[in-house]
Design a protein around this motif. Structure first.
Motif, PDB file in Angstrom:
ATOM      1  N   ASP A 152       0.813  -1.210   0.000  1.00 25.40           N
ATOM      2  CA  ASP A 152       0.000   0.000   0.000  1.00 25.40           C
ATOM      3  C   ASP A 152       0.853   1.270   0.000  1.00 25.40           C
ATOM      4  OD1 ASP A 152      -0.984  -0.307   3.545  1.00 25.40           O
ATOM      5  OD2 ASP A 152       0.969  -0.304   2.540  1.00 25.40           O
ATOM      6  N   GLN A 153       2.147   1.128  -0.310  1.00 21.17           N
ATOM      7  CA  GLN A 153       3.044   2.273  -0.466  1.00 21.17           C
ATOM      8  C   GLN A 153       3.616   2.225  -1.885  1.00 21.17           C
ATOM      9  OE1 GLN A 153       4.928   0.713   3.185  1.00 21.17           O
ATOM     10  NE2 GLN A 153       5.347   2.866   3.685  1.00 21.17           N
ATOM     11  N   GLU A 154       3.581   3.372  -2.535  1.00 23.63           N
ATOM     12  CA  GLU A 154       3.906   3.428  -3.956  1.00 23.63           C
ATOM     13  C   GLU A 154       5.262   2.826  -4.289  1.00 23.63           C
ATOM     14  OE1 GLU A 154       2.568   6.972  -6.332  1.00 23.63           O
ATOM     15  OE2 GLU A 154       4.734   7.279  -6.438  1.00 23.63           O
ATOM     16  N   SER A 155       6.281   3.068  -3.446  1.00 22.29           N
ATOM     17  CA  SER A 155       7.625   2.594  -3.763  1.00 22.29           C
ATOM     18  C   SER A 155       7.725   1.073  -3.750  1.00 22.29           C
ATOM     19  CB  SER A 155       8.632   3.196  -2.774  1.00 22.29           C
ATOM     20  OG  SER A 155       8.285   2.862  -1.441  1.00 22.29           O
ATOM     21  N   PHE A 156       6.858   0.403  -2.977  1.00 22.24           N
ATOM     22  CA  PHE A 156       6.898  -1.059  -2.901  1.00 22.24           C
ATOM     23  C   PHE A 156       6.012  -1.742  -3.942  1.00 22.24           C
ATOM     24  CE2 PHE A 156       9.371  -2.128   0.842  1.00 22.24           C
ATOM     25  CZ  PHE A 156       9.400  -0.931   1.558  1.00 22.24           C
ATOM     26  N   MET A 157       5.029  -1.017  -4.460  1.00 21.70           N
ATOM     27  CA  MET A 157       4.017  -1.660  -5.301  1.00 21.70           C
ATOM     28  C   MET A 157       4.582  -2.371  -6.529  1.00 21.70           C
ATOM     29  SD  MET A 157       0.812   0.998  -5.220  1.00 21.70           S
ATOM     30  CE  MET A 157      -0.046   1.376  -3.690  1.00 21.70           C
ATOM     31  N   PRO A 158       5.524  -1.769  -7.285  1.00 19.60           N
ATOM     32  CA  PRO A 158       6.039  -2.492  -8.457  1.00 19.60           C
ATOM     33  C   PRO A 158       6.633  -3.845  -8.110  1.00 19.60           C
ATOM     34  CG  PRO A 158       6.683  -0.179  -8.539  1.00 19.60           C
ATOM     35  CD  PRO A 158       6.111  -0.413  -7.178  1.00 19.60           C
ATOM     36  N   TYR A 159       7.407  -3.900  -7.023  1.00 18.29           N
ATOM     37  CA  TYR A 159       8.045  -5.161  -6.638  1.00 18.29           C
ATOM     38  C   TYR A 159       7.008  -6.190  -6.214  1.00 18.29           C
ATOM     39  CZ  TYR A 159      12.245  -2.319  -6.636  1.00 18.29           C
ATOM     40  OH  TYR A 159      13.270  -1.477  -7.003  1.00 18.29           O
ATOM     41  N   ALA A 160       6.019  -5.761  -5.438  1.00 20.65           N
ATOM     42  CA  ALA A 160       4.997  -6.690  -4.961  1.00 20.65           C
ATOM     43  C   ALA A 160       4.176  -7.258  -6.102  1.00 20.65           C
ATOM     44  CB  ALA A 160       4.094  -5.973  -3.957  1.00 20.65           C
ATOM     45  N   ALA A 161       3.819  -6.412  -7.077  1.00 17.45           N
ATOM     46  CA  ALA A 161       3.007  -6.882  -8.195  1.00 17.45           C
ATOM     47  C   ALA A 161       3.773  -7.894  -9.050  1.00 17.45           C
ATOM     48  CB  ALA A 161       2.551  -5.697  -9.044  1.00 17.45           C
ATOM     49  N   ARG A 166       4.858 -13.543 -10.663  1.00 17.49           N
ATOM     50  CA  ARG A 166       5.796 -14.659 -10.852  1.00 17.49           C
ATOM     51  C   ARG A 166       5.422 -15.872  -9.994  1.00 17.49           C
ATOM     52  NH1 ARG A 166      10.782 -12.278 -12.110  1.00 17.49           N
ATOM     53  NH2 ARG A 166      11.825 -14.270 -11.774  1.00 17.49           N
ATOM     54  N   GLN A 167       4.763 -15.629  -8.859  1.00 19.16           N
ATOM     55  CA  GLN A 167       4.409 -16.718  -7.956  1.00 19.16           C
ATOM     56  C   GLN A 167       2.993 -17.224  -8.161  1.00 19.16           C
ATOM     57  OE1 GLN A 167       6.606 -18.222  -6.401  1.00 19.16           O
ATOM     58  NE2 GLN A 167       7.790 -17.045  -4.924  1.00 19.16           N
ATOM     59  N   GLY A 168       2.274 -16.673  -9.135  1.00 14.41           N
ATOM     60  CA  GLY A 168       0.903 -17.113  -9.360  1.00 14.41           C
ATOM     61  C   GLY A 168      -0.043 -16.671  -8.270  1.00 14.41           C
ATOM     62  N   GLY A 169       0.264 -15.560  -7.614  1.00 16.37           N
ATOM     63  CA  GLY A 169      -0.555 -15.071  -6.521  1.00 16.37           C
ATOM     64  C   GLY A 169      -1.297 -13.802  -6.860  1.00 16.37           C
ATOM     65  N   ALA A 170      -2.184 -13.393  -5.958  1.00 14.67           N
ATOM     66  CA  ALA A 170      -2.976 -12.185  -6.143  1.00 14.67           C
ATOM     67  C   ALA A 170      -2.255 -10.992  -5.541  1.00 14.67           C
ATOM     68  CB  ALA A 170      -4.343 -12.349  -5.485  1.00 14.67           C
ATOM     69  N   PHE A 171      -2.387  -9.823  -6.202  1.00 14.37           N
ATOM     70  CA  PHE A 171      -1.839  -8.583  -5.657  1.00 14.37           C
ATOM     71  C   PHE A 171      -2.972  -7.616  -5.352  1.00 14.37           C
ATOM     72  CE2 PHE A 171       0.678  -4.984  -4.809  1.00 14.37           C
ATOM     73  CZ  PHE A 171       0.063  -3.896  -5.417  1.00 14.37           C
ATOM     74  N   PHE A 172      -2.908  -6.999  -4.151  1.00 12.01           N
ATOM     75  CA  PHE A 172      -3.853  -5.959  -3.771  1.00 12.01           C
ATOM     76  C   PHE A 172      -3.093  -4.800  -3.136  1.00 12.01           C
ATOM     77  CE2 PHE A 172      -7.440  -8.397  -4.821  1.00 12.01           C
ATOM     78  CZ  PHE A 172      -7.273  -9.689  -4.356  1.00 12.01           C
ATOM     79  N   ASN A 173      -3.691  -3.615  -3.213  1.00 13.07           N
ATOM     80  CA  ASN A 173      -3.028  -2.455  -2.623  1.00 13.07           C
ATOM     81  C   ASN A 173      -3.693  -1.974  -1.342  1.00 13.07           C
ATOM     82  OD1 ASN A 173      -5.335  -1.222  -3.553  1.00 13.07           O
ATOM     83  ND2 ASN A 173      -4.282   0.442  -4.610  1.00 13.07           N
ATOM     84  N   SER A 174      -4.502  -2.856  -0.722  1.00  8.76           N
ATOM     85  CA  SER A 174      -5.134  -2.461   0.544  1.00  8.76           C
ATOM     86  C   SER A 174      -5.375  -3.677   1.417  1.00  8.76           C
ATOM     87  CB  SER A 174      -6.457  -1.737   0.282  1.00  8.76           C
ATOM     88  OG  SER A 174      -7.446  -2.643  -0.165  1.00  8.76           O
ATOM     89  N   LEU A 175      -5.397  -3.434   2.701  1.00  4.29           N
ATOM     90  CA  LEU A 175      -5.694  -4.474   3.673  1.00  4.29           C
ATOM     91  C   LEU A 175      -7.110  -4.998   3.484  1.00  4.29           C
ATOM     92  CD1 LEU A 175      -5.308  -6.105   6.327  1.00  4.29           C
ATOM     93  CD2 LEU A 175      -5.858  -4.006   7.586  1.00  4.29           C
ATOM     94  N   ALA A 176      -8.057  -4.107   3.163  1.00  2.00           N
ATOM     95  CA  ALA A 176      -9.462  -4.512   3.046  1.00  2.00           C
ATOM     96  C   ALA A 176      -9.662  -5.543   1.947  1.00  2.00           C
ATOM     97  CB  ALA A 176     -10.328  -3.280   2.788  1.00  2.00           C
TER      98      ALA A 176
END
Length: 822
Positions: A152-161, A166-176
């Motif tokens: 949920d922080q812009e600097s981390f979002m590219p890496y997380a997505a 690559r891991q076949g997982g879901a990406f979200f930008n919020s806890l909810a």
């Protein structure tokens, strides 16, 4: 032997298995879920189209991949609409549909989706807003344990997505959002948080504990970088993608490259690294430090095999501007010079993904990947046009013939070694040849918007006007041809708008004329990708001259697009391409009038079912290009003739692999001169007052809307008076004596006077002390009547050229007889 490409997904890049199940849940596709089988191949590729919101792009990214199957992800931009349509039409096999993902419905205009359908024949499906759509997709994806990744922080979002992709997982930008999926889906095995927000961390830890899930945390950008390296993520390729920390919301939505860089890293299974610095020197120093500390130790001790800069020109410094030298090469080459020996020759193959908007930049990413994997239609030819003797390019021609065969290489230059354009190959001929080429090389003197390889010289607008071309490499070998130019008239912008996969510019690397093409194409013909070709060519040039790079000779080395691309691509040979059938004779009006617009319709089919671009020839030296449109669809174009005559209207069409049909049968169209126009008499308004005892020159100033001729002058006054025609400089062009008894009377000129569109003229009468007329309470001027704009009334005391003006009175009842196109 041709090198193997760096990441190869099976073509076509279809969506399959659980993602098809997701589409069925939402009512998009009926039937049973399918894996990577021939059945899925037959369905064609699904193109994902996102709006410009980072949330949409990054949450959609993991949905585009299922196992080893990768679908293209495009980003809508209003300035890239036609380029997106062209991209979709170039896919091979054709796209099954375009799936639209948005943060809010309507972010991608409905009119644009209609344009896609009309020009490609591919259906479009607008999904629910991404927050809802992604959750439902992942809820429908049952089976193997997977991750829910949150940032949920812009600097981390590219890496997380990218990690989620690559891991076949879901990406979200919020806890909810994460909370909703984890609670509903028992198949989630672990939660991964990229970030430092303590509230989010606590919430995710509680969620993991309640559901019996494991919890992982990436708590620094350094850890995020390392998480995508080969030492920590299997299958990572030796390719490094660079983004800039300053590339944030300070820019417009269409200039933020940080949110699209993950698309490239995902397509190429590449590493990702954020750098900072306001100057190129600062960026270079920071990059060296992070390569040494983070990348090389986690990459088996190796330097990156390729360096891919993804950034806007305004943020990621594009020129190095070394203070020691008055001129300097492009900064990207300096970033790739790792040994710091001062020679400015790159040690790592490099390239930059950039454009004038992120929509076109994302097209470059996808085009490079798909073209190199054989999933785009091709044209197996090459073009070389030179400002000099073509004999000096024997090495280049030999390399092109190795790549495409001697019969498929067009090579022409000046007939003498001179800097004159006169004997260069004709511009129209060269760009016509380029319509069927995969590599287009233009060499000569240049600047960002000009390259003297043809006669007349090639400009960015010339390329754009004739678009689209096959997916191709545009190679501009001339001074400053690759430098950033902020307007849409540059050579780079023309190539970007025309379907380029790569744009290359390199010149004067070590000494004057060291830009000779011979240093490079041989490496491309030997099977190296274009980034490696450029690096090896530079090193050979340096070795030959025994000198360091001469930074006082305007040296440049720019590569826009994916440096991993091969020419020809590493794909199976295309089946033979048959040209389209000749279009039917155009249908439409067979008689008309100069200055009026008339529409004509034709159509034909392509044997392979490819999209078609039509060229209408109007018989007057003008042409109109329409398309691409689906095979078999009717196409319409309109034209205005400016001269009377009989014109043969015909059409031909070119398919998406560059093959052209024969011309259609011609439809003769007879265009007659338009009826003469008397603008003031025909549109006179207000109250007329006659017989004024004035000694004045009176009349009106006018400007034609089209070229034409004044064939007569008229007046409405009392007596015999001189009526004159003047140009804007006050030069008398014609005059006649007209007799009138307070009624309109016209006299033909002995010789018609030609007048030009947009230029100003005046028609006047000298009243000589009696019989003058004027009109009060007229419609305020200026007014356009037919093809003439009356700008104002004009007047002066005595005889001569009037300079005073009125917008509310018409002083002097005079007029012209105007024949448009006459």
């Amino acid at each position: 032997m041709r090198k193997k490409s760096h990441l190869r997904m099976p073509a076509p890049f279809r969506i399959a298995g659980s993602l098809l199940l997701c589409l069925m849940i939402l009512g998009g596709i009926a039937g049973s879920p399918r894996g990577g089988t021939a059945e899925a191949d037959a369905a064609g590729v699904i193109v994902w189209l996102s709006d410009q919101n980072a949330n949409t792009i990054l949450e959609a990214l993991p949905l585009t991949r299922d196992g080893s199957i990768q679908s293209p992800l495009l980003v809508y931009d209003a300035s890239a609409e036609q380029e997106i349509v062209n991209f979709i039409s170039r896919l091979d096999p054709p796209a099954a549909e375009v799936r639209v993902v948005e943060t809010a419905a309507g972010n991608v205009p409905a009119a644009f989706l209609g344009l896609i359908v009309a020009q490609t024949g591919v259906s479009t499906v607008r999904t629910q807003p991404i927050d809802e759509y992604a959750i439902q997709c992942w809820e429908g994806k049952r089976g193997a344990p997977r991750y829910v990744v949150v940032a949920d922080q812009e600097s981390f979002m590219p890496y997380a997505a990218v990690w989620a992709h690559r891991q076949g997982g879901a990406f979200f930008n919020s806890l909810a959002e994460a909370e909703r999926l984890v609670t509903a889906d028992a198949d989630v095995a672990a939660i991964v948080y990229f970030g430092t927000n303590s509230v989010t961390t606590a919430g995710l830890e509680a969620l993991a504990a309640a559901g019996g899930k494991s919890m992982q945390r990436v708590a620094s950008l350094e850890e995020a970088v390392v998480s995508l390296t080969p030492a920590h993520l299997a299958g990572t390729q030796n390719v490094l993608t660079l983004i800039h920390s300053g590339d944030t919301s300070a820019l417009s939505a269409s200039q933020q490259y940080w949110k699209i860089a993950p698309i490239y890293a995902a397509l190429r299974n590449a590493m990702l690294l954020t750098v900072s610095g306001a100057s190129a020197a600062d960026v270079d120093a920071g990059l060296d430090q992070k390569l040494n500390a983070l990348i090389v130790p986690n990459n088996g001790g190796r330097e990156p095999g390729h360096l891919v800069v993804i950034g806007h020109w305004a943020v990621f410094p594009y020129r190095f501007a070394d203070p020691r030298f008055p001129y300097m090469l492009s900064a990207d080459a300096r970033y790739a010079d790792r040994d710091n020996d001062g020679d400015y020759v790159p040690d790592i193959p490099f390239g930059r993904i950039t454009a004038y908007d992120i929509g076109n930049a994302v097209l470059l990413m996808n085009a490079g990947f798909l073209f190199d994997s054989g999933a785009m239609r091709r044209a197996e030819r090459a073009v070389l046009a030179s400002d000099w003797l073509v004999d000096r390019e024997t090495e280049t021609i030999s390399a092109l013939e190795t790549m495409y065969g001697a019969a498929n290489v067009y090579a022409r230059g000046d007939i003498e070694f001179s800097n004159s354009l006169t004997n260069n190959p004709p511009l129209t001929e060269v760009l016509t040849e380029a319509k069927a080429a995969e590599v287009v090389i233009l060499t000569g003197h240049g600047n960002p918007n000009y390259l003297a390889a043809t006669n007349p010289a090639t400009r960015g607008q010339d390329i754009k006007y004739r678009r689209f071309y096959p997916p191709s490499l545009w190679w501009f070998n001339g001074c400053d041809t690759g430098s950033y130019y902020p307007y849409g008239t540059s050579l780079v912008s023309g190539a970007l708008a025309s379907g380029a996969v790569n744009i290359l510019a390199a010149v004067d690397t070590v000494a004057t004329h060291s830009s000779a093409l011979k240093w490079y194409p041989g490496y491309l013909a030997a099977g190296n990708d274009i980034g490696t070709m450029l690096q090896l060519g530079y090193k050979s040039c340096e070795t030959y001259y025994g000198a360091k790079l001469n930074v006082n000779k305007l040296p440049q080395i720019y590569l826009i697009g994916d440096p991993l691309v091969n020419y020809p691509p590493e794909a199976a040979a295309l089946p033979p391409n048959e040209p389209p059938s000749a279009p039917a004779a155009p249908t439409g009006a067979t008689e008309g009038i100069v200055g009026e617009e008339y529409s004509y319709v034709t159509g034909t089919t392509d044997p392979e079912g490819g999209s078609l671009v039509y060229t209408f020839d109007w018989g007057d030296g003008e042409t109109t290009v329409i398309g691409p449109v689906p095979s078999g669809a009717p196409v319409s174009a309109a034209h205005v003739w400016t001269m009377a005559g009989t014109y043969p209207v015909k059409a031909l069409t070119t398919d998406d692999r560059g093959a052209s049909s024969e011309w259609s049968p011609a439809l003769p169209v007879s265009i007659s001169p338009p009826p003469p126009q008397t603008p003031w008499k025909d549109n006179e308004n207000g109250a007329v007052f006659a017989d004024r005892p004035w000694d004045y020159t009176l009349g009106y100033e006018f400007s034609p809307q089209v070229n034409g001729a004044i064939t007569g002058l008229g007046g409405n006054f009392n007596g015999s008076k001189t009526v004159s025609l003047w140009n804007a400089a006050g030069e008398l062009m014609a005059s006649v004596v007209i007799s009138s008894a307070n009624e309109w009377n016209y006299v033909n000129l002995p010789v018609p006077v030609e007048v030009r569109a947009g230029e100003d003229y005046k028609v006047t009468v000298y009243t000589a002390g009696s019989g003058a007329a004027y009109v009060k309470s007229i419609e305020p001027l200026p007014r356009t009547y037919g093809k003439i704009t009356i700008k104002s009334s004009c007047y002066r005391a005595g005889d001569g050229f009037p300079t005073l003006r009125s917008a509310d009175y018409m002083f002097g009842e005079v007029d012209i007889v105007f024949v448009p196109g006459g």
